[in-house]
Every structure is written in structure tokens, then in C-alpha cells.
Write a protein that holds these residues in place. Structure first.
Motif, PDB file in Angstrom:
ATOM      1  N   VAL A  81       0.833  -1.212   0.000  1.00  0.00           N
ATOM      2  CA  VAL A  81       0.000   0.000   0.000  1.00  0.00           C
ATOM      3  C   VAL A  81       0.864   1.257   0.000  1.00  0.00           C
ATOM      4  O   VAL A  81       0.615   2.201  -0.758  1.00  0.00           O
ATOM      5  N   SER A  82       1.892   1.268   0.841  1.00  0.00           N
ATOM      6  CA  SER A  82       2.762   2.446   0.893  1.00  0.00           C
ATOM      7  C   SER A  82       3.514   2.623  -0.428  1.00  0.00           C
ATOM      8  O   SER A  82       3.689   3.755  -0.906  1.00  0.00           O
ATOM      9  N   ALA A  83       3.942   1.525  -1.045  1.00  0.00           N
ATOM     10  CA  ALA A  83       4.629   1.607  -2.340  1.00  0.00           C
ATOM     11  C   ALA A  83       3.693   2.164  -3.403  1.00  0.00           C
ATOM     12  O   ALA A  83       4.082   3.012  -4.216  1.00  0.00           O
ATOM     13  N   TYR A  84       2.440   1.698  -3.400  1.00  0.00           N
ATOM     14  CA  TYR A  84       1.462   2.174  -4.378  1.00  0.00           C
ATOM     15  C   TYR A  84       1.164   3.666  -4.184  1.00  0.00           C
ATOM     16  O   TYR A  84       1.143   4.434  -5.151  1.00  0.00           O
ATOM     17  N   ARG A  85       0.965   4.074  -2.925  1.00  0.00           N
ATOM     18  CA  ARG A  85       0.663   5.480  -2.641  1.00  0.00           C
ATOM     19  C   ARG A  85       1.835   6.384  -3.027  1.00  0.00           C
ATOM     20  O   ARG A  85       1.631   7.476  -3.576  1.00  0.00           O
ATOM     21  N   LEU A  86       3.041   5.946  -2.741  1.00  0.00           N
ATOM     22  CA  LEU A  86       4.215   6.737  -3.112  1.00  0.00           C
ATOM     23  C   LEU A  86       4.347   6.837  -4.628  1.00  0.00           C
ATOM     24  O   LEU A  86       4.724   7.881  -5.166  1.00  0.00           O
ATOM     25  N   SER A  87       4.038   5.745  -5.316  1.00  0.00           N
ATOM     26  CA  SER A  87       4.102   5.736  -6.767  1.00  0.00           C
ATOM     27  C   SER A  87       3.086   6.709  -7.356  1.00  0.00           C
ATOM     28  O   SER A  87       3.404   7.472  -8.281  1.00  0.00           O
ATOM     29  N   ARG A  88       1.864   6.679  -6.828  1.00  0.00           N
ATOM     30  CA  ARG A  88       0.834   7.600  -7.307  1.00  0.00           C
ATOM     31  C   ARG A  88       1.213   9.049  -7.024  1.00  0.00           C
ATOM     32  O   ARG A  88       0.997   9.932  -7.856  1.00  0.00           O
ATOM     33  N   ARG A  89       1.795   9.285  -5.859  1.00  0.00           N
ATOM     34  CA  ARG A  89       2.206  10.649  -5.516  1.00  0.00           C
ATOM     35  C   ARG A  89       3.314  11.125  -6.448  1.00  0.00           C
ATOM     36  O   ARG A  89       3.341  12.285  -6.863  1.00  0.00           O
ATOM     37  N   ASP A  90       4.213  10.216  -6.790  1.00  0.00           N
ATOM     38  CA  ASP A  90       5.312  10.564  -7.701  1.00  0.00           C
ATOM     39  C   ASP A  90       4.780  10.902  -9.088  1.00  0.00           C
ATOM     40  O   ASP A  90       5.244  11.838  -9.739  1.00  0.00           O
ATOM     41  N   ILE A  91       3.783  10.140  -9.551  1.00  0.00           N
ATOM     42  CA  ILE A  91       3.196  10.379 -10.873  1.00  0.00           C
ATOM     43  C   ILE A  91       2.462  11.719 -10.905  1.00  0.00           C
ATOM     44  O   ILE A  91       2.564  12.481 -11.867  1.00  0.00           O
ATOM     45  N   LYS A  92       1.717  12.030  -9.836  1.00  0.00           N
ATOM     46  CA  LYS A  92       0.995  13.298  -9.776  1.00  0.00           C
ATOM     47  C   LYS A  92       1.947  14.490  -9.739  1.00  0.00           C
ATOM     48  O   LYS A  92       1.674  15.541 -10.308  1.00  0.00           O
ATOM     49  N   ALA A  93       3.065  14.304  -9.046  1.00  0.00           N
ATOM     50  CA  ALA A  93       4.043  15.393  -8.960  1.00  0.00           C
ATOM     51  C   ALA A  93       4.794  15.579 -10.262  1.00  0.00           C
ATOM     52  O   ALA A  93       5.319  16.660 -10.539  1.00  0.00           O
ATOM     53  N   ARG A  94       4.848  14.510 -11.088  1.00  0.00           N
ATOM     54  CA  ARG A  94       5.590  14.555 -12.346  1.00  0.00           C
ATOM     55  C   ARG A  94       4.761  13.883 -13.437  1.00  0.00           C
ATOM     56  O   ARG A  94       5.080  12.791 -13.890  1.00  0.00           O
ATOM     57  N   PRO A  95       3.643  14.526 -13.859  1.00  0.00           N
ATOM     58  CA  PRO A  95       2.759  13.912 -14.860  1.00  0.00           C
ATOM     59  C   PRO A  95       3.409  13.722 -16.218  1.00  0.00           C
ATOM     60  O   PRO A  95       3.052  12.832 -16.966  1.00  0.00           O
TER      61      PRO A  95
END
Length: 223
Positions: A81-95
Motif C-alpha cells: 500500500v505504501s509503495a502504491y501510494r508513493l508511486s501515485r504521488r510521484d506520478i501526480k508530482a511529475r505527470p
């Protein structure tokens, strides 16, 4: 307070690091137990039975084993879950993708996400194969893990699945251990080289230790 910590990037990285270290500790113990297969069927099957009686008579049959399983499940879920959330946050910060096409990260770093998916699928297969016997080939024998392991690694697909998964484990540990150390504040200029060396050594030893079992069956050392 817990929600505030979890919502932060540092909080998620900390959860990921701690859960990863819990799983790493389990892998070390699990690998050492697996190597008992080279001492024969009696020794290996006795070890498997002992795992179910740890803590008796204070703990009932399999209670300790189930406690370990619960901790591992919680660690796996927290890690994923933490890996997925971090991945999503990274994508949003760098679309938008980086302009540079040349890979700047190591191979292990670039494949952490795919490695995690491979390992998740492997865990499901591994449990259905050697714990429940649902997808086991050759006739699953309850209470006889030695025979079941030999059955699995006597098939080409059993060996292929296991070898690919263990190589993914090695890559995951190589990057994950060093990353966890940095997250938990263990890294520094003077310690980074030692941490990277430790990560490489752990990855190599665990990969070799786990692969020793299917190789032993394929070569007839374990039969």
C-alpha cells in the motif's frame, strides 16, 4: 497524529522501510530453514513439524506459526500500500515524462515496481503449491514437505517460476535494503559504501541460498 504521519511522504517511506526489514528478516530465517532439505527427508520434515509446535505447551499447535503469518501479511499489505501510494504521488508530482531518455537509475531501481508485482504473484502461487496443495503437481502429501518440494522442482515450470521470483527477490533486496537504511537515517557519507556492500551481499546470499534448493533437485543432490 498517526494519520498525519501516514499522509506524509516520509511517513509512507518509513512504513515501507520497516515492513521491508520485517520481510527481509523472515527471508533470512526462511532460507536457512530451506537449506535443511540437504540433510534429508527426515530432517526437513521434522523441521516443518517443529515450526507448528513452537511455544508448546504455552502456545497451542500452530499458534506461533499463525502469529508469524499474521505479522507477515500485515507487513506485505503495509509495504504494498505504501509503495502504491508513493508511486501515485510521484506520478501526480511529475505527470510528464523526463526529457532525458538515458536511464539514470540502476536496473534494480527501475524494476522495483515490476519486481514487487512478480513477487506478489509468486507468493500466491507458492502458497497454493506448497501450503494448500491446490496447484501442486505429483500429488500433494500433507505433512511431507520434503516430498512436495521435490515434486515441484521436478517440473520445468516449477523451476522457472521459482528461479524468476528469486532473481526478483535479489534485485528487490539489493535496492530495498539500502533505501530503507537511508529512510531510517542510517545512511551517511562514511557508511554508504558499507550499506551498499551489505545490500549486495544480502541479495547475493539470499538469492543463492534460495536457488540452491531447485538446483539441488535438478542435479539429483536432493531426490
Amino acid at each position: 497524529m498517526a494519520r498525519t504521519v501516514w499522509d506524509s511522504t516520509v511517513g509512507k517511506k518509513t512504513v515501507m522501510a520497516v515492513s521491508g526489514l520485517i520481510m527481509l528478516l523472515y527471508l533470512v530465517v526462511h532460507m536457512l530453514g530451506n537449506l535443511k532439505i540437504f540433510f534429508g527427508a527426515g530432517e526437513f520434515n521434522h523441521y516443518a513439524h517443529w515450526l507448528r509446535t513452537v511455544g508448546e505447551p504455552f502456545m497451542h499447535y500452530e499458534w506461533t506459526l499463525w502469529a508469524v503469518r499474521v505479522v507477515l501479511v500485515l507487513a506485505v499489505v503495509a509495504h504494498a500500500v505504501s509503495a502504491y501510494r508513493l508511486s501515485r504521488r510521484d506520478i501526480k508530482a511529475r505527470p510528464a515524462k523526463y526529457v532525458h531518455k538515458k536511464a539514470r537509475a540502476s536496473y534494480a531501481t527501475r524494476t522495483m515496481r515490476w519486481g514487487g508485482i512478480i513477487l506478489a504473484l509468486f507468493i500466491v502461487w507458492h502458497l497454493l503449491d506448497l501450503t494448500t496443495g491446490t496447484v501442486h503437481s505429483g500429488g500433494f502429501e500433507s505433512g511431507k514437505p520434503y516430498q512436495n518440494v521435490v515434486d515441484t522442482f521436478s517440473t520445468w515450470y516449477g523451476n522457472t517460476i521459482y528461479i524468476v521470483a528469486m532473481l526478483a527477490v535479489g534485485l528487490h533486496i539489493r535496492h530495498g535494503f539500502w533505501s530503507a537504511a537511508q529512510t531510517l537515517g542510517a545512511g551517511s557519507r562514511t557508511r554508504d559504501r558499507a550499506l551498499k556492500t551489505t545490500a549486495n551481499a544480502l541479495a547475493l546470499l539470499l538469492t543463492a541460498g534460495f536457488l540452491a534448493v531447485p538446483v539441488g533437485v535438478m542435479t539429483g543432490v536432493v531426490s
